[in-house]
Design a protein around this motif. Structure first.
Motif, PDB file in Angstrom:
ATOM      1  N   GLY A   1       0.812  -1.212   0.000  1.00 50.65           N
ATOM      2  CA  GLY A   1       0.000   0.000   0.000  1.00 50.65           C
ATOM      3  C   GLY A   1       0.842   1.257   0.000  1.00 50.65           C
ATOM      4  O   GLY A   1       2.059   1.244   0.266  1.00 50.65           O
ATOM      5  N   GLY A   2       0.171   2.343  -0.333  1.00 43.97           N
ATOM      6  CA  GLY A   2       0.851   3.605  -0.545  1.00 43.97           C
ATOM      7  C   GLY A   2       1.401   4.249   0.719  1.00 43.97           C
ATOM      8  O   GLY A   2       2.453   4.904   0.671  1.00 43.97           O
ATOM      9  N   VAL A   3       0.708   4.072   1.843  1.00 42.69           N
ATOM     10  CA  VAL A   3       1.156   4.750   3.066  1.00 42.69           C
ATOM     11  C   VAL A   3       2.540   4.236   3.458  1.00 42.69           C
ATOM     12  O   VAL A   3       3.466   5.016   3.725  1.00 42.69           O
TER      13      VAL A   3
ATOM     14  N   SER B   1      -2.240  -2.803  -8.321  1.00 42.09           N
ATOM     15  CA  SER B   1      -3.096  -2.470  -7.172  1.00 42.09           C
ATOM     16  C   SER B   1      -3.117  -3.610  -6.178  1.00 42.09           C
ATOM     17  O   SER B   1      -3.079  -4.767  -6.575  1.00 42.09           O
ATOM     18  N   ARG B   2      -3.274  -3.244  -4.907  1.00 36.14           N
ATOM     19  CA  ARG B   2      -3.586  -4.278  -3.930  1.00 36.14           C
ATOM     20  C   ARG B   2      -4.885  -4.950  -4.367  1.00 36.14           C
ATOM     21  O   ARG B   2      -5.699  -4.331  -5.053  1.00 36.14           O
ATOM     22  N   PHE B   3      -5.083  -6.220  -3.929  1.00 39.17           N
ATOM     23  CA  PHE B   3      -6.356  -6.870  -4.261  1.00 39.17           C
ATOM     24  C   PHE B   3      -7.400  -6.352  -3.293  1.00 39.17           C
ATOM     25  O   PHE B   3      -7.516  -6.779  -2.153  1.00 39.17           O
TER      26      PHE B   3
ATOM     27  N   TRP C   1     -12.198  -1.865  -4.058  1.00 38.47           N
ATOM     28  CA  TRP C   1     -12.280  -0.486  -4.549  1.00 38.47           C
ATOM     29  C   TRP C   1     -11.396  -0.271  -5.774  1.00 38.47           C
ATOM     30  O   TRP C   1     -11.568   0.695  -6.508  1.00 38.47           O
ATOM     31  N   LYS C   2     -10.431  -1.168  -5.968  1.00 37.18           N
ATOM     32  CA  LYS C   2      -9.546  -1.045  -7.141  1.00 37.18           C
ATOM     33  C   LYS C   2     -10.171  -1.739  -8.353  1.00 37.18           C
ATOM     34  O   LYS C   2      -9.645  -1.658  -9.456  1.00 37.18           O
ATOM     35  N   ASP C   3     -11.246  -2.494  -8.110  1.00 39.01           N
ATOM     36  CA  ASP C   3     -12.081  -3.098  -9.152  1.00 39.01           C
ATOM     37  C   ASP C   3     -11.315  -3.893 -10.218  1.00 39.01           C
ATOM     38  O   ASP C   3     -11.493  -3.640 -11.423  1.00 39.01           O
TER      39      ASP C   3
ATOM     40  N   GLY D   1      -0.450  -7.269  -8.296  1.00 40.16           N
ATOM     41  CA  GLY D   1      -0.938  -6.806  -6.996  1.00 40.16           C
ATOM     42  C   GLY D   1      -0.347  -7.576  -5.852  1.00 40.16           C
ATOM     43  O   GLY D   1      -0.152  -8.778  -5.926  1.00 40.16           O
ATOM     44  N   SER D   2      -0.070  -6.868  -4.787  1.00 38.57           N
ATOM     45  CA  SER D   2       0.414  -7.544  -3.587  1.00 38.57           C
ATOM     46  C   SER D   2      -0.728  -7.577  -2.582  1.00 38.57           C
ATOM     47  O   SER D   2      -1.785  -6.998  -2.801  1.00 38.57           O
ATOM     48  N   MET D   3      -0.478  -8.244  -1.489  1.00 43.67           N
ATOM     49  CA  MET D   3      -1.464  -8.296  -0.417  1.00 43.67           C
ATOM     50  C   MET D   3      -0.907  -7.483   0.753  1.00 43.67           C
ATOM     51  O   MET D   3       0.192  -7.778   1.225  1.00 43.67           O
TER      52      MET D   3
ATOM     53  N   GLY E   1      -3.986   7.377  -5.086  1.00 44.61           N
ATOM     54  CA  GLY E   1      -3.610   6.577  -6.259  1.00 44.61           C
ATOM     55  C   GLY E   1      -2.183   6.894  -6.682  1.00 44.61           C
ATOM     56  O   GLY E   1      -1.940   7.466  -7.742  1.00 44.61           O
ATOM     57  N   LEU E   2      -1.223   6.504  -5.819  1.00 48.01           N
ATOM     58  CA  LEU E   2       0.186   6.764  -6.139  1.00 48.01           C
ATOM     59  C   LEU E   2       0.603   6.104  -7.443  1.00 48.01           C
ATOM     60  O   LEU E   2       1.507   6.597  -8.134  1.00 48.01           O
ATOM     61  N   THR E   3      -0.060   4.999  -7.786  1.00 49.52           N
ATOM     62  CA  THR E   3       0.303   4.285  -9.014  1.00 49.52           C
ATOM     63  C   THR E   3       0.164   5.192 -10.236  1.00 49.52           C
ATOM     64  O   THR E   3       0.865   5.005 -11.224  1.00 49.52           O
TER      65      THR E   3
ATOM     66  N   SER F   1       0.751   8.590 -10.357  1.00 50.44           N
ATOM     67  CA  SER F   1       1.961   9.424 -10.452  1.00 50.44           C
ATOM     68  C   SER F   1       3.178   8.588 -10.846  1.00 50.44           C
ATOM     69  O   SER F   1       4.050   9.057 -11.590  1.00 50.44           O
ATOM     70  N   GLU F   2       3.226   7.363 -10.325  1.00 54.47           N
ATOM     71  CA  GLU F   2       4.381   6.503 -10.652  1.00 54.47           C
ATOM     72  C   GLU F   2       4.468   6.270 -12.164  1.00 54.47           C
ATOM     73  O   GLU F   2       5.545   6.353 -12.764  1.00 54.47           O
ATOM     74  N   ALA F   3       3.317   5.961 -12.765  1.00 51.37           N
ATOM     75  CA  ALA F   3       3.322   5.692 -14.214  1.00 51.37           C
ATOM     76  C   ALA F   3       3.628   6.970 -14.984  1.00 51.37           C
ATOM     77  O   ALA F   3       4.442   6.972 -15.926  1.00 51.37           O
TER      78      ALA F   3
HETATM   79  N1  UDP Z   1       2.329  -1.553  -4.976  1.00 53.15           N
HETATM   80  C1  UDP Z   1       3.381  -2.434  -5.105  1.00 53.15           C
HETATM   81  N2  UDP Z   1       3.125  -3.710  -5.484  1.00 53.15           N
HETATM   82  C2  UDP Z   1       1.881  -4.122  -5.747  1.00 53.15           C
HETATM   83  C3  UDP Z   1       0.793  -3.222  -5.600  1.00 53.15           C
HETATM   84  C4  UDP Z   1       1.069  -1.932  -5.213  1.00 53.15           C
HETATM   85  O1  UDP Z   1       4.536  -2.091  -4.887  1.00 53.15           O
HETATM   86  O2  UDP Z   1       1.715  -5.284  -6.103  1.00 53.15           O
HETATM   87  C5  UDP Z   1       2.631  -0.154  -4.592  1.00 53.15           C
HETATM   88  C6  UDP Z   1       2.279   0.822  -5.691  1.00 53.15           C
HETATM   89  O3  UDP Z   1       3.289   0.869  -6.659  1.00 53.15           O
HETATM   90  C7  UDP Z   1       2.078   2.096  -4.887  1.00 53.15           C
HETATM   91  C8  UDP Z   1       1.444   1.583  -3.614  1.00 53.15           C
HETATM   92  O4  UDP Z   1       1.833   0.222  -3.491  1.00 53.15           O
HETATM   93  O5  UDP Z   1       3.313   2.670  -4.552  1.00 53.15           O
HETATM   94  C9  UDP Z   1      -0.070   1.694  -3.684  1.00 53.15           C
HETATM   95  O6  UDP Z   1      -0.442   3.009  -3.452  1.00 53.15           O
HETATM   96  P1  UDP Z   1      -1.782   3.610  -4.000  1.00 53.15           P
HETATM   97  O7  UDP Z   1      -1.879   5.003  -3.511  1.00 53.15           O
HETATM   98  O8  UDP Z   1      -1.860   3.421  -5.478  1.00 53.15           O
HETATM   99  O9  UDP Z   1      -2.930   2.699  -3.383  1.00 53.15           O
HETATM  100  P2  UDP Z   1      -3.226   2.175  -1.891  1.00 53.15           P
HETATM  101  O10 UDP Z   1      -2.733   0.772  -1.885  1.00 53.15           O
HETATM  102  O11 UDP Z   1      -2.508   3.050  -0.928  1.00 53.15           O
HETATM  103  O12 UDP Z   1      -4.709   2.255  -1.793  1.00 53.15           O
END
Ligand code: UDP
Length: 400
Positions: free
Chosen positions: A43-45, A225-227, A230-232, A255-257, A312-314, A316-318
């Protein structure tokens, strides 16, 4: 000479911001600040704190980072609160609320929190404030989309929020007059030197994509996105299915967990089932920031079709990597995407709109380049981590 700390950013962004960081830090050198959240990974935090905390220390703030160590049962409750604050109709029982408070009470008892300022991130550690005797300002940093919360859930947590001295949200859209609290808007930011965003050579990108089996001649769409519902991710698959009728492409879902999200595994299984026997869709669950980095660099189009989104840090990352993004106009995404200039915005759930925008980009490489270039400059100006650091230093100065 190797540059470390804040100096690294000189040359990447406006040096006036960096001087302002040093000037603003000077007034509060040695200030003891504590960040509290509930996970170091996922997650982003967590990814932001991994960069922000060392940078705060680098400019003379004495910054610590502590976790609310959880019990999975309580994280199921905090996820319900998270969902409720994002507008879902959820019912919280008295037992659930009691368990939530009890965990926070235990953690508060064992955590030193006599810092000059305590910054509490998100709902998980929100109640800690109830269990400390304090003489210092506490700030609640709410990262989630609270534009239309479920009323009952907001009512349940409002007495806790009311104990804070200030709140910080990611967008003007998230100000809540009902909190009766000084509220500051500080949008998140990305670190261009983290493994998630640092430069990669073409060979390194190839190696990473090969390692995870992202191979093939067709261009690919990507959502990272995390699974999380809300990320649909199921909506992304629906959009992909219609795009594929218009233009050849593949889909990569990465996506990670998060360790504090009990709903992740069930959604992952649902997505896994939907992509079985689909060679055109690659589903990867891995915790590898360089894979995310490589995939964001190589994708033809990055999508972020969230139904709700704190920031939605993803996105800005892209954009930072010059990759065009099609995303929903929710939460903090419109701060990052100026429709038609730095990317394309669509309404949540608008399969046809998303399909059209993605198809256009797939068919027009020059448009992709245009969006990517404008997106990178927009991120450089607004969403790199020294700007985030500066906003926090300004707020800490006010609170001092
Ligand atoms: N992320 C990652 N691996 C994953 C999924 C997400 O490293 O499989 C990172 C993603 O690149 C971003 C953050 O986790 O830096 C997700 O932040 P975002 O604000 O998009 O969403 P949040 O998970 O905080 O709702």
């Amino acid at each position: 000479m190797e540059r470390i700390g804040i100096e690294k950013y000189d040359g990447v962004m406006d040096s006036a911001v960096l001087s302002e960081v040093q000037r603003t830090a000077r007034a509060i050198y040695g200030m003891h600040v504590l960040h509290v959240n509930s996970t170091f990974h996922g997650g982003g935090v967590a990814s932001m704190l991994n960069s922000l905390v060392p940078l705060m220390n680098d400019v003379g703030i004495n910054a610590d980072w502590n976790l609310l160590y959880g019990d999975p049962a309580v994280f199921a409750v905090t996820k319900k609160i998270h969902n409720g604050l994002q507008g879902e109709s959820v019912r919280l029982t008295d037992q659930e609320l009691d368990a939530y408070l009890a965990l926070n009470r235990t953690c508060a008892l064992y955590s030193p929190m006599a810092h000059d300022v305590v910054i509490v991130h998100d709902p998980q550690p929100l109640p800690m404030i109830r269990f400390v005797r304090r003489a210092n300002p506490w700030v609640w940093r709410c990262h989630i989309d609270v534009s239309a919360p479920n009323e009952d859930v907001e009512l349940a947590v409002r007495p806790l929020i009311a104990r804070y001295d200030a709140a910080v949200v990611s967008s003007e859209r998230f100000r809540r007059p009902s909190w009766h609290l000084d509220t500051y808007v500080i949008p998140p930011a990305i670190d261009p030197f983290s493994d998630l965003n640092r430069e990669m050579s073409e060979a390194e990108i190839d190696g990473k994509l090969d390692q995870y089996g992202i191979v093939g001649a067709e261009p690919f769409l990507l959502q990272v996105s995390r699974f999380d519902k809300w990320k649909d991710p199921m909506g992304v698959i629906r959009v992909f299915d219609t795009v594929r009728q218009e233009a050849p492409c593949r889909l990569v879902l990465l996506g990670s967990m998060a360790t504090d999200d009990p709903e992740g595994p069930a959604l992952f299984r649902e997505v896994q089932k939907a992509v079985e026997k689909r060679p055109d869709i690659t589903l990867i669950t891995a915790s590898d920031p360089l894979l995310v980095n490589a995939a964001q660099r190589r994708a033809a189009v990055v999508v972020q079709l969230s139904l709700r989104e704190g920031f939605g840090l993803t996105v800005s990352e892209a954009l930072w990597k010059g990759t065009p993004v099609v995303a929903t106009s929710v939460g903090g995404i419109p701060l990052q995407i100026i429709d038609g200039k730095t990317g394309s915005l669509v309404s949540p759930g608008d399969v046809q709109g998303a399909t059209e925008r993605i198809t256009q980009l797939l068919q027009h490489p020059s448009r992709r380049e245009e969006f990517g270039g404008a997106g990178r400059e927009h991120v450089r100006e607004h969403f790199l981590i020294p700007r985030l650091l500066l906003d926090w230093l300004r707020l800490l100065n006010r609170l001092a």
